[in-house]
Motif scaffolding. Structure first.
Motif, PDB file in Angstrom:
ATOM      1  N   ARG A  12       0.820  -1.213   0.000  1.00 38.81           N
ATOM      2  CA  ARG A  12       0.000   0.000   0.000  1.00 38.81           C
ATOM      3  C   ARG A  12       0.856   1.266   0.000  1.00 38.81           C
ATOM      4  N   PHE A  15       2.162   1.825  -3.565  1.00 33.59           N
ATOM      5  CA  PHE A  15       1.212   1.901  -4.672  1.00 33.59           C
ATOM      6  C   PHE A  15       0.125   2.950  -4.484  1.00 33.59           C
ATOM      7  N   GLU A  16      -0.189   3.318  -3.246  1.00 34.18           N
ATOM      8  CA  GLU A  16      -1.309   4.227  -3.029  1.00 34.18           C
ATOM      9  C   GLU A  16      -0.970   5.715  -3.093  1.00 34.18           C
ATOM     10  N   GLN A  18       0.099   9.231  -4.530  1.00 33.49           N
ATOM     11  CA  GLN A  18      -0.036   9.747  -5.893  1.00 33.49           C
ATOM     12  C   GLN A  18       1.256  10.402  -6.355  1.00 33.49           C
ATOM     13  N   PRO A  20       0.610   6.924  -8.613  1.00 33.40           N
ATOM     14  CA  PRO A  20       0.956   5.515  -8.395  1.00 33.40           C
ATOM     15  C   PRO A  20       2.033   5.082  -9.387  1.00 33.40           C
ATOM     16  N   ALA A  24      -0.194   0.604 -12.561  1.00 33.78           N
ATOM     17  CA  ALA A  24      -0.338  -0.090 -11.277  1.00 33.78           C
ATOM     18  C   ALA A  24      -1.477  -1.102 -11.286  1.00 33.78           C
ATOM     19  N   ASP A  25      -2.659  -0.705 -11.710  1.00 27.98           N
ATOM     20  CA  ASP A  25      -3.801  -1.623 -11.694  1.00 27.98           C
ATOM     21  C   ASP A  25      -3.596  -2.800 -12.634  1.00 27.98           C
ATOM     22  N   HIS A  66      -0.887  -4.702  -1.075  1.00 22.16           N
ATOM     23  CA  HIS A  66      -1.883  -3.959  -1.856  1.00 22.16           C
ATOM     24  C   HIS A  66      -3.228  -4.681  -1.722  1.00 22.16           C
ATOM     25  N   TYR A 108       7.501  -4.624  -7.594  1.00 21.95           N
ATOM     26  CA  TYR A 108       7.955  -3.242  -7.520  1.00 21.95           C
ATOM     27  C   TYR A 108       9.288  -3.215  -6.780  1.00 21.95           C
ATOM     28  N   HIS A 138       8.071   3.894 -10.591  1.00 20.10           N
ATOM     29  CA  HIS A 138       7.640   5.272 -10.828  1.00 20.10           C
ATOM     30  C   HIS A 138       8.557   5.910 -11.873  1.00 20.10           C
TER      31      HIS A 138
END
Length: 178
Positions: A12, A15-16, A18, A20, A24-25, A66, A108, A138
């Protein structure tokens, strides 16, 4: 060949915030497909969680996996504090106990923990399959996430000195067979 799926640092706290990581999804979705295929074939699924003071403090909300990941009873969990999922963890022992000869890597961050763990896995004698579209990072000042992922998908398989194979394949082409 007995394979295990190694899901690296899909947490989390990574990935959460901003923005992301790139795609990511879609990456989480591909990881779920891979984990379902691994479980169906009776192969181990290992979730690795990075911990550090602050945003990834052990047992904190950011340290948690996640929420979109499909985790099943019987999956393994490994805690780490360096980019290398083998260094000062019980990962090698778990894999040895399970009779694993090769790893499918995803997660990641492409240029840090995924890259370091891929090299370490090869150094430990494991064949490596990098799920080419199921790892992410990222954007950085020097390159965007897509360029970083493409670079690692091209360079890691070029390493031959470990004596085991390192391949990069799209998640849809990866099969787990007993």
């Amino acid at each position: 060949m007995n394979l295990a799926l190694l899901v690296i640092d899909v947490q989390r706290g990574l990935f959460e915030p901003q923005p992301p990581p790139a795609e990511a999804d879609a990456v989480v979705g591909r990881i779920n497909v891979l984990s379902a295929k691994a479980r169906e074939a009776g192969m181990p699924v290992v979730f690795v969680q990075h911990e550090r003071a602050g945003d990834l403090e052990a047992e904190s909300p950011g340290w948690a996996l996640h929420p979109g990941l499909q985790v099943a009873e019987g999956d393994y969990r490994i805690r780490k504090a360096t980019p290398d999922a083998f260094l000062r963890t019980g990962l090698d022992e778990v894999l040895s106990f399970c009779g694993v000869e090769g790893l499918v890597l995803c997660g990641y961050a492409t240029e840090f923990c995924v890259d370091t763990t891929a090299r370490s896995a090869a150094a430990h004698g494991y064949h490596v399959v990098l799920a080419a579209d199921a790892h992410t990072t990222h954007d950085k000042a020097h390159a965007d996430a897509a360029q970083i992922r493409a670079h690692h998908n091209a360079t890691l398989p070029a390493i031959r000195s470990f004596g085991v194979s390192i391949r990069a394949l799209p998640a849809g082409e990866i099969a787990f067979a007993a």
